[in-house]
Each structure stands twice: as structure tokens, then as C-alpha cells.
Design a protein around this motif. Structure first.
Motif, short mmCIF file in Angstrom:
data_model
loop_
_atom_site.label_atom_id
_atom_site.label_comp_id
_atom_site.label_asym_id
_atom_site.label_seq_id
_atom_site.Cartn_x
_atom_site.Cartn_y
_atom_site.Cartn_z
N ALA A 282 -53.17 -18.26 -34.96
CA ALA A 282 -53.85 -18.82 -36.13
C ALA A 282 -52.84 -19.22 -37.21
O ALA A 282 -52.97 -20.28 -37.83
N THR A 283 -51.83 -18.37 -37.42
CA THR A 283 -50.80 -18.68 -38.41
C THR A 283 -49.97 -19.87 -37.94
O THR A 283 -49.57 -20.72 -38.76
N HIS A 284 -49.72 -19.95 -36.65
CA HIS A 284 -49.05 -21.13 -36.08
C HIS A 284 -49.90 -22.37 -36.29
O HIS A 284 -49.38 -23.44 -36.67
N ASP A 285 -51.22 -22.28 -36.05
CA ASP A 285 -52.11 -23.43 -36.29
C ASP A 285 -51.96 -23.92 -37.72
O ASP A 285 -51.86 -25.14 -37.97
N LEU B 21 -49.47 -23.34 -40.06
CA LEU B 21 -48.18 -23.87 -40.48
C LEU B 21 -47.85 -25.17 -39.78
O LEU B 21 -47.32 -26.10 -40.40
N SER B 22 -48.17 -25.28 -38.50
CA SER B 22 -47.84 -26.50 -37.77
C SER B 22 -48.60 -27.71 -38.29
O SER B 22 -48.14 -28.85 -38.19
N ALA B 23 -49.78 -27.48 -38.91
CA ALA B 23 -50.54 -28.58 -39.50
C ALA B 23 -49.77 -29.22 -40.65
O ALA B 23 -49.99 -30.40 -40.97
N TRP C 10 -41.39 -13.67 -30.77
CA TRP C 10 -41.99 -12.42 -30.33
C TRP C 10 -41.61 -11.26 -31.26
O TRP C 10 -40.45 -11.16 -31.65
N PRO C 11 -42.57 -10.39 -31.63
CA PRO C 11 -43.98 -10.49 -31.24
C PRO C 11 -44.83 -11.38 -32.15
O PRO C 11 -45.77 -11.99 -31.68
N ASN C 12 -44.50 -11.46 -33.46
CA ASN C 12 -45.39 -12.25 -34.32
C ASN C 12 -44.73 -12.76 -35.60
O ASN C 12 -45.38 -12.84 -36.64
N ASP C 13 -43.44 -13.10 -35.53
CA ASP C 13 -42.82 -13.83 -36.63
C ASP C 13 -43.10 -15.32 -36.45
O ASP C 13 -43.20 -15.81 -35.33
N ILE C 14 -43.22 -16.02 -37.56
CA ILE C 14 -43.50 -17.45 -37.53
C ILE C 14 -42.22 -18.20 -37.89
O ILE C 14 -41.65 -17.98 -38.97
N TYR C 15 -41.78 -19.05 -37.00
CA TYR C 15 -40.52 -19.76 -37.16
C TYR C 15 -40.76 -21.27 -37.23
O TYR C 15 -41.75 -21.79 -36.70
N ARG D 22 -35.58 -20.90 -37.77
CA ARG D 22 -35.59 -20.25 -39.08
C ARG D 22 -36.95 -19.58 -39.33
O ARG D 22 -37.99 -20.13 -38.97
N LYS D 23 -36.91 -18.45 -39.99
CA LYS D 23 -38.12 -17.67 -40.22
C LYS D 23 -38.89 -18.19 -41.42
O LYS D 23 -38.38 -18.24 -42.54
N ALA D 24 -40.14 -18.58 -41.20
CA ALA D 24 -41.01 -19.06 -42.27
C ALA D 24 -42.00 -17.99 -42.73
O ALA D 24 -42.57 -18.11 -43.81
N GLY D 25 -42.22 -16.98 -41.90
CA GLY D 25 -43.17 -15.94 -42.30
C GLY D 25 -43.26 -14.84 -41.27
O GLY D 25 -42.63 -14.89 -40.21
#
Length: 247
Positions: free
Chosen positions: A84-87, A89-91, A101-106, A110-113
Motif C-alpha cells: 500500500a505504501t509502495h502504491d 509513493l509510486s503514484a 525487505w522486509p518493509n522499508d520503502i526505497y 535510497r530510503k524514502a520511508g
């Protein structure tokens, strides 16, 4: 629905701490969300702190009763939240958005969240999950000790309204959580794997101070990471192996 009700906190030490207090008070309904753009002592995984200036971050916590899943399938919720967080941010940031893995958003490398899910148990029952999501929103630059961080502003050149974005993220969470059921495990895992940072690609990792090259070959339903090293498949749980980034 996730985000109903939706509370805006002017300043708080940690939205996850606040959400936990509200759940323990017994005055919360499933789906309640708390947001702030001024978090003074945010929490990350393994006790790390999340510090930023007011307005730079989007910190969101959601209290959810995960009645659709047994406690043994906690990783399914983690995958759904990461997707869901990928959905979300990618928008805005495009298709270079990925999940580490397991649930950082890049974004790229680079780490975005990051995401932190804390559980409230009643005996052996999964009473509530406190879903905490922190995203770098409007930072123009980061300290030298955070060389791989990136903000949505740096990616897009735009300044974002944090409360509006948090409500959009709630809608993404709601859509993903509504699909959660045991029969969806294989589909969820397949999509999660396809969006992983370094999926099927060689990279450097560190275990017990030793750096080695490995390739992610699988993620198991319980969340274990399967790395191939010198022809051997090794399994790692959360916090047992570190990604080494080129900086």
C-alpha cells in the motif's frame, strides 16, 4: 475503513506511542488513524529513532483489528502495508519505487520511508496491530550520517501538504487491507517479491560483521529472506542480516 476517524496531531513524540495508548484505553475503533508532520521521537525498527523538522515528514499510525488473519500470518499484514505504501509513493515518485525487505520503502537505492507494526495481544489472540508509517516528504537535504535517504520533494521538486498526503495513504492502505484473506497469500507474496529491492540480483550483505555477496531468491510466507551465497541458500529472519549499500 482505514482513516475513519482521522486525527491530526500538532506535535507528538511518536504517533505509534499515542496510538498504543489509545488502544489500551479501549476507546478506539478499528481503522482509526493519527497523523502528524511534527514528530519529536519517532520510532523505527530495532529501536532506531526517526527525527526530522516540523513539516518535513509524514508520520501516520493506524489501529487495526486484523480479524481476517491468524497471528501466525503476521507477515501477510506487513506485506499488504508495504505494498500500500509502495502504491502511494509510486503514484508520485514513479516506477523506480521499490520495497527493501522486509518493509522499508526505497526510491532507486535510497530510503524514502519505513514501516513499524507493533502488536497488541490478548492472551494468544491478535487484538490490534498498530501500523506506523514514516515517509520523508519535504526535506531539502539530510545529515551526513544519512547518506542514502531521499525525500519526495527531492525526487519531484515539489512541496507537499502532509495531511492531504496522509489521507491519500489511508485510502491506499484501506484498498490493500480489504483484499487480505488467507486464500490471497500466494498472490500477495508474488506481488511483494516482484517489487523487492535487489530481487534476483547480486548485492552485498553483512552478517556478524562479515560482508558477503548474495542474491535474493525467495521470501517465505513467514517473512524469512532466502539468500543464495556460493550456491547455498541461507535463510534470515528480521534483523539477522544487513544490506550493504554503495555509498
Amino acid at each position: 475503513m482505514v482513516g475513519h476517524p482521522f486525527y491530526i496531531l500538532d506535535e507528538i513524540d511518536s504517533t505509534n506511542n499515542y496510538a498504543m495508548e489509545q488502544v489500551n484505553s479501549g476507546q478506539v475503533t478499528s481503522g482509526t488513524a493519527w497523523f502528524t508532520s511534527n514528530q519529536t521521537a519517532g520510532k523505527g525498527t530495532r529501536g532506531k529513532q526517526w527525527i526530522a523538522r516540523p513539516g518535513d515528514i509524514m508520520a501516520l499510525s493506524v489501529a487495526l483489528q486484523p480479524a481476517m488473519l491468524p497471528l501466525s500470518r503476521q507477515f501477510m499484514l506487513s506485506m499488504a502495508v508495504a505494498l500500500a505504501t509502495h502504491d502511494f509513493l509510486s503514484a508520485h515518485a514513479g516506477d523506480e519505487t521499490i520495497i527493501k525487505w522486509p518493509n522499508d520503502i526505497y526510491w532507486r537505492d535510497r530510503k524514502a520511508g519505513g514501516i513499524l507494526i507493533e502488536n497488541v495481544l490478548r492472551g494468544n489472540m491478535w487484538h490490534y496491530a498498530i501500523i506506523g508509517i514514516g515517509l520523508n516528504l519535504n526535506q531539502g537535504k539530510f545529515p551526513d550520517d544519512l547518506p542514502n535517504a531521499v525525500s519526495l520533494k527531492q525526487i519531484t521538486g515539489k512541496t507537499w501538504d502532509a495531511a492531504t498526503m496522509a489521507q491519500e495513504l489511508c485510502r491506499c492502505l484501506d484498498a490493500r487491507i480489504r483484499t487480505l484473506q488467507m486464500s490471497a497469500l500466494d498472490t500477495l507474496l508474488a506481488e511483494y517479491r516482484s517489487k523487492l529491492f535487489r530481487w534476483q540480483q547480486p548485492g552485498l550483505y553483512r552478517k556478524d560483521g562479515i560482508v558477503f555477496q548474495g542474491t535474493i531468491r525467495d521470501v517465505l510466507p513467514d517473512g524469512h529472506l532466502c539468500l543464495e551465497r556460493d550456491g547455498e541458500i541461507l535463510q534470515f529472519g528480521f534483523g539477522e542480516v544487513e544490506f550493504v549499500l554503495n555509498r
